[in-house]
Design a protein around this motif. Sequence first.
Motif, mmCIF file in Angstrom:
data_model
loop_
_atom_site.group_PDB
_atom_site.id
_atom_site.type_symbol
_atom_site.label_atom_id
_atom_site.label_comp_id
_atom_site.label_asym_id
_atom_site.label_seq_id
_atom_site.Cartn_x
_atom_site.Cartn_y
_atom_site.Cartn_z
ATOM 1 N N THR A 88 0.810 -1.219 0.000
ATOM 2 C CA THR A 88 0.000 0.000 0.000
ATOM 3 C C THR A 88 0.844 1.270 0.000
ATOM 4 O O THR A 88 0.557 2.199 -0.763
ATOM 5 C CB THR A 88 -0.951 0.006 1.220
ATOM 6 O OG1 THR A 88 -1.678 -1.225 1.243
ATOM 7 C CG2 THR A 88 -1.925 1.166 1.153
ATOM 8 N N TRP A 89 1.869 1.322 0.880
ATOM 9 C CA TRP A 89 2.634 2.562 1.042
ATOM 10 C C TRP A 89 4.127 2.399 0.844
ATOM 11 O O TRP A 89 4.881 3.357 1.058
ATOM 12 C CB TRP A 89 2.410 3.146 2.443
ATOM 13 C CG TRP A 89 0.988 3.335 2.834
ATOM 14 C CD1 TRP A 89 0.115 4.276 2.338
ATOM 15 C CD2 TRP A 89 0.252 2.568 3.783
ATOM 16 N NE1 TRP A 89 -1.102 4.130 2.930
ATOM 17 C CE2 TRP A 89 -1.053 3.085 3.822
ATOM 18 C CE3 TRP A 89 0.556 1.496 4.598
ATOM 19 C CZ2 TRP A 89 -2.042 2.578 4.651
ATOM 20 C CZ3 TRP A 89 -0.421 0.984 5.416
ATOM 21 C CH2 TRP A 89 -1.703 1.522 5.435
ATOM 22 N N GLY A 90 4.617 1.214 0.530
ATOM 23 C CA GLY A 90 6.065 0.982 0.446
ATOM 24 C C GLY A 90 6.712 1.063 1.818
ATOM 25 O O GLY A 90 7.884 1.426 1.939
ATOM 26 N N LYS B 178 3.317 7.860 -1.892
ATOM 27 C CA LYS B 178 3.235 6.865 -0.828
ATOM 28 C C LYS B 178 3.397 7.508 0.544
ATOM 29 O O LYS B 178 2.687 7.177 1.491
ATOM 30 C CB LYS B 178 4.292 5.778 -1.032
ATOM 31 C CG LYS B 178 3.965 4.839 -2.167
ATOM 32 C CD LYS B 178 5.071 3.829 -2.399
ATOM 33 C CE LYS B 178 4.682 2.849 -3.493
ATOM 34 N NZ LYS B 178 5.764 1.904 -3.798
ATOM 35 N N ARG B 179 4.354 8.425 0.665
ATOM 36 C CA ARG B 179 4.587 9.100 1.935
ATOM 37 C C ARG B 179 3.359 9.887 2.373
ATOM 38 O O ARG B 179 2.934 9.836 3.515
ATOM 39 C CB ARG B 179 5.800 10.034 1.836
ATOM 40 C CG ARG B 179 6.238 10.579 3.183
ATOM 41 C CD ARG B 179 7.229 11.710 3.030
ATOM 42 N NE ARG B 179 6.594 12.935 2.623
ATOM 43 C CZ ARG B 179 5.979 13.774 3.462
ATOM 44 N NH1 ARG B 179 5.922 13.521 4.736
ATOM 45 N NH2 ARG B 179 5.419 14.876 3.022
ATOM 46 N N LYS B 180 2.761 10.599 1.419
ATOM 47 C CA LYS B 180 1.568 11.387 1.721
ATOM 48 C C LYS B 180 0.401 10.483 2.144
ATOM 49 O O LYS B 180 -0.296 10.764 3.112
ATOM 50 C CB LYS B 180 1.164 12.229 0.514
ATOM 51 C CG LYS B 180 -0.020 13.125 0.782
ATOM 52 C CD LYS B 180 -0.351 14.005 -0.406
ATOM 53 C CE LYS B 180 -1.552 14.875 -0.071
ATOM 54 N NZ LYS B 180 -1.930 15.715 -1.183
ATOM 55 N N ALA B 181 0.207 9.381 1.436
ATOM 56 C CA ALA B 181 -0.873 8.452 1.769
ATOM 57 C C ALA B 181 -0.652 7.817 3.147
ATOM 58 O O ALA B 181 -1.594 7.645 3.924
ATOM 59 C CB ALA B 181 -0.991 7.375 0.694
ATOM 60 N N PHE B 182 0.594 7.482 3.479
ATOM 61 C CA PHE B 182 0.898 6.905 4.793
ATOM 62 C C PHE B 182 0.662 7.928 5.889
ATOM 63 O O PHE B 182 0.093 7.616 6.937
ATOM 64 C CB PHE B 182 2.343 6.393 4.823
ATOM 65 C CG PHE B 182 2.705 5.704 6.100
ATOM 66 C CD1 PHE B 182 2.101 4.506 6.442
ATOM 67 C CD2 PHE B 182 3.654 6.233 6.949
ATOM 68 C CE1 PHE B 182 2.431 3.846 7.630
ATOM 69 C CE2 PHE B 182 3.998 5.594 8.127
ATOM 70 C CZ PHE B 182 3.387 4.401 8.470
ATOM 71 N N GLU B 183 1.062 9.169 5.650
ATOM 72 C CA GLU B 183 0.842 10.237 6.621
ATOM 73 C C GLU B 183 -0.658 10.425 6.877
ATOM 74 O O GLU B 183 -1.089 10.576 8.020
ATOM 75 C CB GLU B 183 1.458 11.545 6.113
ATOM 76 C CG GLU B 183 1.302 12.710 7.059
ATOM 77 C CD GLU B 183 1.887 14.000 6.513
ATOM 78 O OE1 GLU B 183 1.846 14.992 7.242
ATOM 79 O OE2 GLU B 183 2.370 14.024 5.355
ATOM 80 N N GLU B 184 -1.467 10.392 5.830
ATOM 81 C CA GLU B 184 -2.915 10.520 5.983
ATOM 82 C C GLU B 184 -3.491 9.366 6.785
ATOM 83 O O GLU B 184 -4.382 9.555 7.615
ATOM 84 C CB GLU B 184 -3.587 10.610 4.611
ATOM 85 C CG GLU B 184 -3.360 11.937 3.920
ATOM 86 C CD GLU B 184 -3.891 11.984 2.498
ATOM 87 O OE1 GLU B 184 -4.561 11.019 2.059
ATOM 88 O OE2 GLU B 184 -3.621 12.979 1.808
ATOM 89 N N GLU B 185 -2.981 8.159 6.550
ATOM 90 C CA GLU B 185 -3.438 6.984 7.311
ATOM 91 C C GLU B 185 -3.129 7.163 8.798
ATOM 92 O O GLU B 185 -3.962 6.872 9.651
ATOM 93 C CB GLU B 185 -2.779 5.719 6.776
ATOM 94 C CG GLU B 185 -3.321 4.448 7.363
ATOM 95 C CD GLU B 185 -4.689 4.049 6.824
ATOM 96 O OE1 GLU B 185 -5.402 3.324 7.542
ATOM 97 O OE2 GLU B 185 -5.045 4.454 5.693
ATOM 98 N N MET B 186 -1.943 7.653 9.109
ATOM 99 C CA MET B 186 -1.560 7.866 10.506
ATOM 100 C C MET B 186 -2.421 8.947 11.156
ATOM 101 O O MET B 186 -2.854 8.807 12.289
ATOM 102 C CB MET B 186 -0.076 8.253 10.622
ATOM 103 C CG MET B 186 0.905 7.176 10.228
ATOM 104 S SD MET B 186 0.835 5.693 11.252
ATOM 105 C CE MET B 186 -0.036 4.583 10.157
#
Length: 146
Positions: A15-17, A79-87
Amino acid sequence: MKGDLIINGKDAWETWGVNMGEDFLNVIDGFPPMKNYIENDSRLEHGKKTIVFEPKVASRDITLQFTIKGATELDFRAKRKAFEEEMRGGKVNVVIPSLGAEIYKLIYLGKSVAYAMNITRTFCTISAKFEEPNPMDRAEEEEEND
């Protein structure tokens, strides 16, 4: 890599690498702290009385390190942006299949986040703080009915 880390039901690598960073397993699987025992330190008696009856575990704060890798700078940034949003969603359920089926139910605190990116802007490490409100509750969650 693939299948090593599941966050909120999603494979973190696909999903996010995202991979587990340094000491991730030691930190997340460590012993939780205990709540204070009931004590009475009366001036009318020598020493103190400590009641050790049904000891309870306290919540714990942990810092987890992640790595994020992208094939290109654009892929990495997405990926970084999507992971940050998930957090930022706050609720972070972590499963590490190699440790079993336990679900570490964490809350992302978003404080003292450390971030370091490589020069080609395709890889980074992130250290983030989380709270585990009840380390004794790691069973599968019931479906919420809204």
